[in-house]
Scaffold this motif. Structure first.
Motif, PDB file in Angstrom:
ATOM      1  N   TYR A  83     -38.525   2.001  23.523  1.00  0.00           N
ATOM      2  CA  TYR A  83     -37.614   1.009  23.838  1.00  0.00           C
ATOM      3  C   TYR A  83     -36.427   1.460  24.284  1.00  0.00           C
ATOM      4  O   TYR A  83     -35.623   0.724  24.665  1.00  0.00           O
ATOM      5  CB  TYR A  83     -37.400   0.297  22.299  1.00  0.00           C
ATOM      6  N   PHE A  84     -35.997   2.732  24.420  1.00  0.00           N
ATOM      7  CA  PHE A  84     -34.611   3.384  24.782  1.00  0.00           C
ATOM      8  C   PHE A  84     -33.544   2.595  24.313  1.00  0.00           C
ATOM      9  O   PHE A  84     -32.512   1.976  24.743  1.00  0.00           O
ATOM     10  CB  PHE A  84     -34.709   3.066  26.366  1.00  0.00           C
ATOM     11  N   GLY A  85     -33.370   2.833  22.963  1.00  0.00           N
ATOM     12  CA  GLY A  85     -32.477   2.304  22.159  1.00  0.00           C
ATOM     13  C   GLY A  85     -31.275   2.568  22.523  1.00  0.00           C
ATOM     14  O   GLY A  85     -30.194   2.023  22.541  1.00  0.00           O
ATOM     15  N   ALA A  86     -30.975   4.237  23.045  1.00  0.00           N
ATOM     16  CA  ALA A  86     -29.806   4.811  22.877  1.00  0.00           C
ATOM     17  C   ALA A  86     -29.095   4.079  24.396  1.00  0.00           C
ATOM     18  O   ALA A  86     -27.671   3.937  24.425  1.00  0.00           O
ATOM     19  CB  ALA A  86     -30.058   6.369  23.081  1.00  0.00           C
ATOM     20  N   ILE A  87     -29.995   3.696  25.327  1.00  0.00           N
ATOM     21  CA  ILE A  87     -29.624   2.942  26.556  1.00  0.00           C
ATOM     22  C   ILE A  87     -28.989   1.552  26.032  1.00  0.00           C
ATOM     23  O   ILE A  87     -27.725   1.190  26.398  1.00  0.00           O
ATOM     24  CB  ILE A  87     -30.557   2.893  27.484  1.00  0.00           C
ATOM     25  N   ARG A  88     -29.631   0.820  25.041  1.00  0.00           N
ATOM     26  CA  ARG A  88     -29.106  -0.621  25.031  1.00  0.00           C
ATOM     27  C   ARG A  88     -28.026  -0.662  23.941  1.00  0.00           C
ATOM     28  O   ARG A  88     -27.270  -1.700  24.069  1.00  0.00           O
ATOM     29  CB  ARG A  88     -30.274  -1.085  24.209  1.00  0.00           C
ATOM     30  N   SER A  89     -27.912   0.393  23.381  1.00  0.00           N
ATOM     31  CA  SER A  89     -26.419   0.551  22.621  1.00  0.00           C
ATOM     32  C   SER A  89     -25.286   0.983  23.445  1.00  0.00           C
ATOM     33  O   SER A  89     -24.254   1.052  22.936  1.00  0.00           O
ATOM     34  CB  SER A  89     -26.727   1.466  21.307  1.00  0.00           C
ATOM     35  N   ASN A  90     -25.222   1.155  24.552  1.00  0.00           N
ATOM     36  CA  ASN A  90     -24.332   1.635  25.423  1.00  0.00           C
ATOM     37  C   ASN A  90     -24.395   0.911  26.863  1.00  0.00           C
ATOM     38  O   ASN A  90     -25.049   0.776  27.311  1.00  0.00           O
ATOM     39  CB  ASN A  90     -24.418   3.067  25.814  1.00  0.00           C
ATOM     40  N   LEU A  91     -23.142   0.147  27.061  1.00  0.00           N
ATOM     41  CA  LEU A  91     -23.079  -1.012  27.931  1.00  0.00           C
ATOM     42  C   LEU A  91     -23.006  -0.222  29.315  1.00  0.00           C
ATOM     43  O   LEU A  91     -23.793  -0.676  30.090  1.00  0.00           O
ATOM     44  CB  LEU A  91     -21.529  -1.608  27.848  1.00  0.00           C
TER      45      LEU A  91
END
Length: 272
Positions: A83-91
């Motif tokens: 899901y690439f959560g670390a990307i989604r948590s960073n604008l």
């Protein structure tokens, strides 16, 4: 009536939109079938078949069937892979990832398998997700995508006289010509982007290194600005339009480049 055949492939979501009250139209880049667009019936209501898997740049195992070769695929199921959560948590990373998938969507033809392109997108989403610093990854993605799609810009020599790029001297990248010209071969010309030898060497190196070694390359502030303009204008010329994500990304890149090193050349790729 014979049962329809269900196909499977790793797939990355490029874009999606609502269709009617409960369905979604989704475009994927698949490993085995290239760019593919399908309809997910009941996706907005289903809590089992498509939960979170139709979001932009999500990686999943896609199950689909096909009624007509030229029509929409019927999306049966998506099994989440990443899901690439670390990307989604960073604008900033979210904007960068959105730019990557928009680029792929713009360049990739429908239903034409391109395994190197799929691997490129998957690798760079992983790099964005796993690292704390994005650095020049977007520029490096762009130059590698252009190579894969057959639009490799000429950065190692003057496209007029053929002389290799030297360590000193002024060079100009001409988007319409797709390459560099030395000052002697482009007197009085307009419509170019300045490109220092250090920027050209950095992009050439980034085009060939294994993805896991790209973080060892440092774009200087000058290199970041030059490569942004050079690749941005070349991509806009090739596509005949400016991508929506490019303007937002350019603002973020200008902000982050202010903290980059001075006007030095490319850093050594170092040891593995």
């Amino acid at each position: 009536m014979s049962p329809r055949t269900v196909h499977r492939s790793p797939a990355i979501v490029l874009r999606s939109r609502d269709y009617g009250e409960s369905d979604r139209i989704v475009t994927f880049l698949t490993l085995d079938y290239g760019k593919l667009t399908g309809i997910a019936k009941g996706a907005k209501k289903s809590r089992r078949r498509f939960v979170n898997t139709l979001d932009a740049f999500c990686l999943s195992e896609l199950h689909f069937s096909q009624h007509r070769p030229e029509g929409l695929a019927f999306l049966e199921l998506c099994d989440m892979v990443q899901y690439f959560g670390a990307i989604r948590s960073n604008l900033e990373k979210t904007v960068m990832a959105s730019h990557l998938v928009e680029l792929v969507d713009a360049f990739a033809p429908e239903r034409k398998k391109n395994e190197p392109l799929f691997n490129l997108l998957q690798d760079f989403l992983g790099l964005l997700n796993d690292g704390s610093e994005a650095g020049g990854l977007v520029r490096f993605f762009e130059i590698r995508l252009l190579k894969i799609m057959g639009y490799d810009p000429v950065l190692d020599r003057c496209i007029v006289c053929g002389q290799p790029i030297l360590s000193a001297g002024g060079y100009r990248f001409h988007p319409l010509a797709g390459g560099l010209k030395c000052a002697a071969c482009a007197p009085g010309e307009t419509g170019y982007c300045l490109c220092s030898p250090g920027t050209a060497r950095t992009l050439l190196l980034a085009k060939e290194l294994p993805p896991e070694r790209l973080r060892r390359i440092v774009l200087t502030r000058q290199g970041a600005l030059e490569s942004e303009r050079l690749l941005g204008r070349f991509i806009t010329h090739l596509l005949g339009k400016e991508l929506k994500s490019l303007r937002v990304l350019a603002q973020l890149q200008r902000t982050s480049s202010s903290s980059a090193p001075g006007n030095g050349a490319v850093a050594s790729p170092g040891r593995t």
